[in-house]
Design a protein around this motif. Structure first.
Motif, PDB file in Angstrom:
ATOM      1  N   GLN A  42      15.467 -33.642 -10.938  1.00  0.00           N
ATOM      2  CA  GLN A  42      16.300 -33.484  -9.744  1.00  0.00           C
ATOM      3  C   GLN A  42      16.181 -34.686  -8.813  1.00  0.00           C
ATOM      4  O   GLN A  42      17.167 -35.107  -8.201  1.00  0.00           O
ATOM      5  N   CYS A  43      14.974 -35.252  -8.714  1.00  0.00           N
ATOM      6  CA  CYS A  43      14.777 -36.448  -7.887  1.00  0.00           C
ATOM      7  C   CYS A  43      15.548 -37.638  -8.452  1.00  0.00           C
ATOM      8  O   CYS A  43      15.924 -38.549  -7.705  1.00  0.00           O
ATOM      9  N   CYS A  44      15.763 -37.636  -9.752  1.00  0.00           N
ATOM     10  CA  CYS A  44      16.421 -38.764 -10.425  1.00  0.00           C
ATOM     11  C   CYS A  44      17.923 -38.550 -10.610  1.00  0.00           C
ATOM     12  O   CYS A  44      18.539 -39.238 -11.428  1.00  0.00           O
ATOM     13  N   LEU A  45      18.518 -37.636  -9.846  1.00  0.00           N
ATOM     14  CA  LEU A  45      19.941 -37.347 -10.037  1.00  0.00           C
ATOM     15  C   LEU A  45      20.802 -38.594  -9.879  1.00  0.00           C
ATOM     16  O   LEU A  45      21.704 -38.852 -10.691  1.00  0.00           O
ATOM     17  N   PHE A  46      20.544 -39.381  -8.837  1.00  0.00           N
ATOM     18  CA  PHE A  46      21.343 -40.593  -8.625  1.00  0.00           C
ATOM     19  C   PHE A  46      21.097 -41.609  -9.743  1.00  0.00           C
ATOM     20  O   PHE A  46      22.070 -42.113 -10.333  1.00  0.00           O
ATOM     21  N   PRO A  47      19.832 -41.948 -10.070  1.00  0.00           N
ATOM     22  CA  PRO A  47      19.611 -42.871 -11.193  1.00  0.00           C
ATOM     23  C   PRO A  47      20.205 -42.367 -12.506  1.00  0.00           C
ATOM     24  O   PRO A  47      20.768 -43.153 -13.274  1.00  0.00           O
ATOM     25  N   ILE A  48      20.095 -41.063 -12.763  1.00  0.00           N
ATOM     26  CA  ILE A  48      20.656 -40.518 -14.002  1.00  0.00           C
ATOM     27  C   ILE A  48      22.170 -40.708 -14.018  1.00  0.00           C
ATOM     28  O   ILE A  48      22.759 -41.088 -15.041  1.00  0.00           O
ATOM     29  N   ALA A  49      22.809 -40.451 -12.869  1.00  0.00           N
ATOM     30  CA  ALA A  49      24.263 -40.627 -12.785  1.00  0.00           C
ATOM     31  C   ALA A  49      24.654 -42.085 -12.976  1.00  0.00           C
ATOM     32  O   ALA A  49      25.668 -42.392 -13.625  1.00  0.00           O
ATOM     33  N   ILE A  50      23.850 -43.012 -12.428  1.00  0.00           N
ATOM     34  CA  ILE A  50      24.124 -44.438 -12.619  1.00  0.00           C
ATOM     35  C   ILE A  50      24.024 -44.803 -14.103  1.00  0.00           C
ATOM     36  O   ILE A  50      24.887 -45.514 -14.646  1.00  0.00           O
ATOM     37  N   PHE A  51      22.994 -44.302 -14.777  1.00  0.00           N
ATOM     38  CA  PHE A  51      22.839 -44.599 -16.208  1.00  0.00           C
ATOM     39  C   PHE A  51      23.946 -43.956 -17.026  1.00  0.00           C
ATOM     40  O   PHE A  51      24.378 -44.523 -18.027  1.00  0.00           O
ATOM     41  N   ALA A  52      24.395 -42.787 -16.605  1.00  0.00           N
ATOM     42  CA  ALA A  52      25.519 -42.163 -17.305  1.00  0.00           C
ATOM     43  C   ALA A  52      26.756 -43.049 -17.190  1.00  0.00           C
ATOM     44  O   ALA A  52      27.513 -43.220 -18.163  1.00  0.00           O
ATOM     45  N   GLY A  53      26.961 -43.643 -16.005  1.00  0.00           N
ATOM     46  CA  GLY A  53      28.082 -44.566 -15.825  1.00  0.00           C
ATOM     47  C   GLY A  53      27.943 -45.803 -16.687  1.00  0.00           C
ATOM     48  O   GLY A  53      28.924 -46.271 -17.285  1.00  0.00           O
ATOM     49  N   LEU A  54      26.728 -46.353 -16.754  1.00  0.00           N
ATOM     50  CA  LEU A  54      26.484 -47.519 -17.605  1.00  0.00           C
ATOM     51  C   LEU A  54      26.782 -47.201 -19.070  1.00  0.00           C
ATOM     52  O   LEU A  54      27.414 -48.005 -19.776  1.00  0.00           O
ATOM     53  N   ALA A  55      26.317 -46.040 -19.517  1.00  0.00           N
ATOM     54  CA  ALA A  55      26.529 -45.660 -20.912  1.00  0.00           C
ATOM     55  C   ALA A  55      28.009 -45.435 -21.212  1.00  0.00           C
ATOM     56  O   ALA A  55      28.529 -45.904 -22.235  1.00  0.00           O
ATOM     57  N   LEU A  56      28.687 -44.734 -20.311  1.00  0.00           N
ATOM     58  CA  LEU A  56      30.093 -44.410 -20.543  1.00  0.00           C
ATOM     59  C   LEU A  56      30.961 -45.668 -20.550  1.00  0.00           C
ATOM     60  O   LEU A  56      31.816 -45.838 -21.429  1.00  0.00           O
ATOM     61  N   THR A  57      30.735 -46.560 -19.580  1.00  0.00           N
ATOM     62  CA  THR A  57      31.564 -47.771 -19.505  1.00  0.00           C
ATOM     63  C   THR A  57      31.258 -48.764 -20.618  1.00  0.00           C
ATOM     64  O   THR A  57      32.029 -49.707 -20.824  1.00  0.00           O
ATOM     65  N   SER A  58      30.145 -48.562 -21.320  1.00  0.00           N
ATOM     66  CA  SER A  58      29.830 -49.462 -22.432  1.00  0.00           C
ATOM     67  C   SER A  58      30.597 -49.108 -23.701  1.00  0.00           C
ATOM     68  O   SER A  58      30.671 -49.911 -24.628  1.00  0.00           O
ATOM     69  N   VAL A  59      31.200 -47.907 -23.751  1.00  0.00           N
ATOM     70  CA  VAL A  59      31.898 -47.470 -24.964  1.00  0.00           C
ATOM     71  C   VAL A  59      33.359 -47.107 -24.722  1.00  0.00           C
ATOM     72  O   VAL A  59      34.117 -46.918 -25.682  1.00  0.00           O
ATOM     73  N   VAL A  60      33.764 -47.000 -23.448  1.00  0.00           N
ATOM     74  CA  VAL A  60      35.136 -46.592 -23.123  1.00  0.00           C
ATOM     75  C   VAL A  60      35.924 -47.801 -22.632  1.00  0.00           C
ATOM     76  O   VAL A  60      35.436 -48.598 -21.831  1.00  0.00           O
ATOM     77  N   ASP A  61      37.151 -47.931 -23.128  1.00  0.00           N
ATOM     78  CA  ASP A  61      38.038 -48.995 -22.648  1.00  0.00           C
ATOM     79  C   ASP A  61      38.516 -48.655 -21.240  1.00  0.00           C
ATOM     80  O   ASP A  61      38.970 -47.544 -20.970  1.00  0.00           O
ATOM     81  N   LEU A  62      38.403 -49.627 -20.341  1.00  0.00           N
ATOM     82  CA  LEU A  62      38.735 -49.403 -18.940  1.00  0.00           C
ATOM     83  C   LEU A  62      39.930 -50.250 -18.526  1.00  0.00           C
ATOM     84  O   LEU A  62      40.122 -51.355 -19.041  1.00  0.00           O
ATOM     85  N   PRO A  63      40.735 -49.766 -17.580  1.00  0.00           N
ATOM     86  CA  PRO A  63      41.889 -50.551 -17.122  1.00  0.00           C
ATOM     87  C   PRO A  63      41.503 -51.693 -16.189  1.00  0.00           C
ATOM     88  O   PRO A  63      42.317 -52.563 -15.897  1.00  0.00           O
ATOM     89  N   ILE A  64      40.263 -51.673 -15.678  1.00  0.00           N
ATOM     90  CA  ILE A  64      39.762 -52.738 -14.802  1.00  0.00           C
ATOM     91  C   ILE A  64      38.447 -53.245 -15.369  1.00  0.00           C
ATOM     92  O   ILE A  64      37.831 -52.581 -16.218  1.00  0.00           O
ATOM     93  N   PRO A  65      37.977 -54.423 -14.938  1.00  0.00           N
ATOM     94  CA  PRO A  65      36.707 -54.939 -15.441  1.00  0.00           C
ATOM     95  C   PRO A  65      35.557 -53.935 -15.262  1.00  0.00           C
ATOM     96  O   PRO A  65      35.518 -53.189 -14.276  1.00  0.00           O
ATOM     97  N   ARG A  66      34.660 -53.947 -16.224  1.00  0.00           N
ATOM     98  CA  ARG A  66      33.591 -52.938 -16.256  1.00  0.00           C
ATOM     99  C   ARG A  66      32.761 -52.932 -14.985  1.00  0.00           C
ATOM    100  O   ARG A  66      32.493 -51.864 -14.405  1.00  0.00           O
ATOM    101  N   TYR A  67      32.300 -54.095 -14.532  1.00  0.00           N
ATOM    102  CA  TYR A  67      31.424 -54.142 -13.369  1.00  0.00           C
ATOM    103  C   TYR A  67      32.138 -53.666 -12.108  1.00  0.00           C
ATOM    104  O   TYR A  67      31.521 -53.082 -11.217  1.00  0.00           O
ATOM    105  N   ASP A  68      33.449 -53.911 -12.015  1.00  0.00           N
ATOM    106  CA  ASP A  68      34.211 -53.413 -10.868  1.00  0.00           C
ATOM    107  C   ASP A  68      34.308 -51.887 -10.920  1.00  0.00           C
ATOM    108  O   ASP A  68      34.217 -51.208  -9.891  1.00  0.00           O
ATOM    109  N   ALA A  69      34.507 -51.359 -12.106  1.00  0.00           N
ATOM    110  CA  ALA A  69      34.564 -49.900 -12.272  1.00  0.00           C
ATOM    111  C   ALA A  69      33.232 -49.267 -11.880  1.00  0.00           C
ATOM    112  O   ALA A  69      33.195 -48.198 -11.243  1.00  0.00           O
ATOM    113  N   LEU A  70      32.139 -49.928 -12.243  1.00  0.00           N
ATOM    114  CA  LEU A  70      30.821 -49.403 -11.891  1.00  0.00           C
ATOM    115  C   LEU A  70      30.597 -49.415 -10.384  1.00  0.00           C
ATOM    116  O   LEU A  70      29.956 -48.507  -9.835  1.00  0.00           O
ATOM    117  N   LEU A  71      31.124 -50.429  -9.690  1.00  0.00           N
ATOM    118  CA  LEU A  71      31.006 -50.468  -8.234  1.00  0.00           C
ATOM    119  C   LEU A  71      31.754 -49.299  -7.605  1.00  0.00           C
ATOM    120  O   LEU A  71      31.207 -48.604  -6.726  1.00  0.00           O
TER     121      LEU A  71
END
Length: 290
Positions: A42-71
């Motif tokens: 529960q304490c790691c909810l934010f870090p876990i969500a950030i890693f979920a975003g990193l994992a998802l954007t590494s395999v999904v095609d995005l309409p904008i650059p990956r790092y911008d989507a992560l921001l």
């Protein structure tokens, strides 16, 4: 079976008292371990969500650059945490401050080639994608959540020396490229000034405690583990990872442990203001300034 039913003639053999006690203690310890692990998740909810975003954007095609989507994702995540009252306005502010502190370090380190950001992104400052500061913000979020969910309290906290050492640790990340690396001297300084400082926390019905400096080392270790996962997902890359991924050097464990001290000092300032930092809950504060 009624009272007239004959028994088999085999008397019940109760476990020895010592054995029953040992089994009870083991069961309680295992239960506490699972409770502790669940609170940590529960304490790691934010870090876990950030890693979920990193994992998802590494395999999904995005309409904008990956790092911008992560921001955009990280900003939305921060807003959700605030709206759901998972973090207070003060906590969001201090997490944001650590974001900026981390971003400044990133700009310097990337400029001298310590690491790089290989993926695309338009929203950059001096080659550093703005999302990168949220990797540091995740550390601040974890500490804020730990204070709340574990009901953390600190005894015998020397404010001034700890703040000075935390600032020195941060500056050393810049200065060790031009003068001697003082990280071991700074680490030794932390051991000395925090010798009597202990952090207590609640798991279930029990309070536990450990030296504050040890908590920095433990958090640093798990951040080093997280850094290995982040670089594997392409969050950034060290020079030796340019062609093929390799584990991050174990020396980064110590670097993270030192950087944690600065995040802790920032969060401590908020918790002191809220009256949720010193001693046991409801106890008289115990603080040293020297």
């Amino acid at each position: 079976m009624n009272s007239d039913t004959p028994s088999l003639g085999i008397p019940a053999l109760p476990l020895p008292t010592a054995e029953v006690t040992a089994l009870g203690r083991l069961a309680f310890a295992v239960g506490q371990l699972f409770r502790f692990a669940w609170i940590e998740v529960q304490c790691c909810l934010f870090p876990i969500a950030i890693f979920a975003g990193l994992a998802l954007t590494s395999v999904v095609d995005l309409p904008i650059p990956r790092y911008d989507a992560l921001l955009i994702y990280a900003l939305a995540l921060t807003g959700v945490f605030y709206l759901l009252k998972l973090e207070t306005g003060r906590e969001v502010a201090v997490i944001g401050a650590f974001h900026l502190i981390g971003l400044a370090l990133e700009i310097f380190k990337v400029s001298i080639g310590s690491w790089s950001y290989p993926d695309d992104g338009v929203l950059r400052v001096a080659g550093v994608p703005l999302y990168s500061g949220f990797m540091y913000a995740a550390v601040g979020s974890y500490i804020c959540q730990a204070f709340r969910r574990f009901d953390l309290r600190v005894n015998q906290f020397p404010v001034v020396p700890t703040v000075i050492l935390a600032i020195a640790a941060y500056l050393n990340f810049f200065t060790h490229h031009v003068i001697a690396d003082l990280r071991w001297a700074i680490a030794a300084g932390f051991v000395v000034v925090l010798w009597r400082s202990r952090v207590s926390f609640t798991v279930g019905s029990r309070r536990y405690g450990l030296p504050l400096s040890v908590s920095f080392v433990l958090i640093g270790f798990f951040l080093w583990v997280a850094e290995n996962a982040a670089t594997f997902l392409g969050a950034w890359a060290y020079p030796n990872q340019a062609q093929i991924w390799e584990m991050v050097h174990a020396g980064k464990w110590g670097s993270w442990a030192l950087l944690v001290s600065l995040s802790f000092v920032l969060v401590a300032a908020v918790k002191m203001r809220e009256g949720k930092f010193y001693g046991e809950p409801g106890a008289t504060p115990s603080v040293r300034t020297h």
